[in-house]
Write an enzyme that holds these catalytic residues in place. Structure first.
Site, PDB file in Angstrom:
ATOM      1  CD  GLN A  63      10.145  -7.784  -2.554  1.00 38.97           C
ATOM      2  OE1 GLN A  63      10.084  -7.568  -1.356  1.00 38.97           O
ATOM      3  NE2 GLN A  63       9.428  -7.123  -3.442  1.00 38.97           N
ATOM      4  CG  HIS A  90       4.955   4.970  -5.142  1.00 35.94           C
ATOM      5  ND1 HIS A  90       5.534   4.224  -6.141  1.00 35.94           N
ATOM      6  CD2 HIS A  90       5.420   4.457  -3.974  1.00 35.94           C
ATOM      7  CE1 HIS A  90       6.331   3.320  -5.612  1.00 35.94           C
ATOM      8  NE2 HIS A  90       6.276   3.426  -4.291  1.00 35.94           N
ATOM      9  CD  GLU A  91       2.143   7.044 -11.942  1.00 37.19           C
ATOM     10  OE1 GLU A  91       2.457   6.265 -12.859  1.00 37.19           O
ATOM     11  OE2 GLU A  91       0.959   7.350 -11.696  1.00 37.19           O
ATOM     12  CG  HIS A 148       3.016   0.567  -5.425  1.00 37.12           C
ATOM     13  ND1 HIS A 148       3.184   1.694  -4.656  1.00 37.12           N
ATOM     14  CD2 HIS A 148       3.656  -0.422  -4.762  1.00 37.12           C
ATOM     15  CE1 HIS A 148       3.881   1.401  -3.573  1.00 37.12           C
ATOM     16  NE2 HIS A 148       4.194   0.125  -3.609  1.00 37.12           N
ATOM     17  N   GLY A 179       0.811  -1.216   0.000  1.00 35.98           N
ATOM     18  CA  GLY A 179       0.000   0.000   0.000  1.00 35.98           C
ATOM     19  C   GLY A 179       0.841   1.261   0.000  1.00 35.98           C
ATOM     20  CG  ASP A 231      11.699  -3.620  -3.337  1.00 35.42           C
ATOM     21  OD1 ASP A 231      12.098  -3.281  -2.229  1.00 35.42           O
ATOM     22  OD2 ASP A 231      10.783  -3.003  -3.944  1.00 35.42           O
TER      23      ASP A 231
HETATM   24  P1  AMP Z   1       5.996  -2.374  -1.643  1.00 32.35           P
HETATM   25  O1  AMP Z   1       4.632  -1.813  -1.498  1.00 32.35           O
HETATM   26  O2  AMP Z   1       7.090  -1.427  -1.305  1.00 32.35           O
HETATM   27  O3  AMP Z   1       6.138  -3.737  -0.994  1.00 32.35           O
HETATM   28  O4  AMP Z   1       6.189  -2.653  -3.194  1.00 32.35           O
HETATM   29  C1  AMP Z   1       5.279  -3.443  -3.913  1.00 32.35           C
HETATM   30  C2  AMP Z   1       5.833  -3.691  -5.289  1.00 32.35           C
HETATM   31  O5  AMP Z   1       6.027  -2.453  -5.959  1.00 32.35           O
HETATM   32  C3  AMP Z   1       7.203  -4.392  -5.256  1.00 32.35           C
HETATM   33  O6  AMP Z   1       7.263  -5.344  -6.315  1.00 32.35           O
HETATM   34  C4  AMP Z   1       8.150  -3.256  -5.502  1.00 32.35           C
HETATM   35  O7  AMP Z   1       9.377  -3.639  -6.088  1.00 32.35           O
HETATM   36  C5  AMP Z   1       7.338  -2.400  -6.460  1.00 32.35           C
HETATM   37  N1  AMP Z   1       7.857  -1.035  -6.474  1.00 32.35           N
HETATM   38  C6  AMP Z   1       8.024  -0.210  -5.398  1.00 32.35           C
HETATM   39  N2  AMP Z   1       8.591   0.956  -5.783  1.00 32.35           N
HETATM   40  C7  AMP Z   1       8.785   0.852  -7.126  1.00 32.35           C
HETATM   41  C8  AMP Z   1       9.347   1.714  -8.112  1.00 32.35           C
HETATM   42  N3  AMP Z   1       9.829   2.924  -7.803  1.00 32.35           N
HETATM   43  N4  AMP Z   1       9.392   1.274  -9.396  1.00 32.35           N
HETATM   44  C9  AMP Z   1       8.918   0.045  -9.722  1.00 32.35           C
HETATM   45  N5  AMP Z   1       8.390  -0.821  -8.844  1.00 32.35           N
HETATM   46  C10 AMP Z   1       8.317  -0.417  -7.562  1.00 32.35           C
END
Ligand code: AMP
Length: 285
Positions: free
Chosen positions: A154, A35-36, A38, A32, A151
């Protein structure tokens, strides 16, 4: 219209029925505070899938005891609006007690690629990540799952887990989305003061500098690390977890760039821990 579902049984039955009727399902797991970055995953999923399903779950088991679990931003209504605008079909946001039932004690032992870098600095993090991602893959049977290269480690952990545990899903890696000035988008960027926000730019600047040096023929790994550290020093980013030049599949330290490499940084700007990375492509490749 975006439909939000919080019951694990309900989402499972929905997706099973959709797939039985021939629909290709794309899964986008998130925590959650969208942002762009996601939303780019949602858009990518829409290109190759008939139904897109995002998940929002701030997973307690991937946070260390000193980390920001309790203050992690929770912005469900805004997230729903953004997912709706991006054309996402379903949102699964369960409560923690249904995901981790009382007395649970089973977890995924993550693969070797989880050991270095984040593995050293955040013990238990990838155990938590691998466990929740496998649970989501079980509860939300999907054809493809979309993860961001932001990530980097990950994605490698998840890819390896899926191979090692024969999970029938395709992992799709999507590029890092950055702010116009280069800062990698992150839910944690909202913790930064405006001064810290400009300091944080040194991370992407350092990585960009390293990629530029490599594109122009640099091959000395120590020099590249030095170039990144200089940017961080210059911005007075003092608490650096790592500046690494590593093999893009194993994350082992490399001494040459022959097989390609990835530069990865984790550092604290104020009290906010940020990560970023960039692939280094040698001039001849
Ligand atoms: P998170 O909510 O931080 O767990 O991220 C969820 C998913 O969004 C993960 O696969 C992240 O790698 C991806 N994500 C987060 N930030 C970015 C970004 N700046 N560019 C591309 N994917 C992102």
């Amino acid at each position: 219209m975006l439909q939000t579902i919080s019951s694990p049984t309900e989402i499972y039955q929905r997706l099973v029925a959709l797939r039985q009727s021939g629909k290709k399902v794309g899964l986008i797991p998130t925590m959650g505070a969208l942002h762009e970055g996601h939303l780019s995953l949602v858009r990518r999923a829409k290109q190759s899938c008939d139904v897109t399903v995002a998940t929002i779950f701030v997973n307690p088991t991937q946070f260390g005891p000193q980390e920001d679990f309790s203050k992690y931003p929770r912005t469900l209504e805004r997230d729903q609006e953004l997912l709706q605008e991006a054309g996402c079909d379903l949102l699964f946001c369960p409560s923690a007690d249904l995901i981790y039932p009382p007395g649970y004690s089973t977890a995924v032992d993550p693969p070797a690629v989880a050991i270095p870098l984040e593995g050293v600095r955040r013990p238990g993090h990838f155990r938590g990540v691998a466990t929740i991602v496998l649970k989501l893959f079980q509860l939300l049977p999907s054809d493809q799952a979309f993860f961001g290269a932001k990530d980097f480690q990950q994605v490698l952990v998840i890819r390896r887990m899926v191979t090692d545990l024969n999970v029938p899903i395709e992992i799709v890696t999507c590029p890092i989305i950055r702010e116009p000035d280069g800062l990698a988008m992150s839910s944690r960027n909202r913790y930064l003061s405006s001064e810290e926000r400009s300091q944080a730019l040194a991370i992407s600047r350092g990585l960009h500098k390293a990629a530029d040096l490599v594109a122009k023929g640099a091959t000395d790994v120590a020099l590249l690390q030095q170039a990144i550290r200089e940017e961080l020093d210059h911005a007075q980013i003092a608490r650096i977890d790592y500046v690494a030049i590593a093999h893009p599949e194993t994350l082992a330290e490399v001494s040459s760039l022959n097989d390609g490499a990835v530069a990865l940084v984790a550092a604290f700007v104020g009290t906010t821990r940020l990560i970023d990375n960039r692939l280094l492509q040698p001039a001849t490749k």
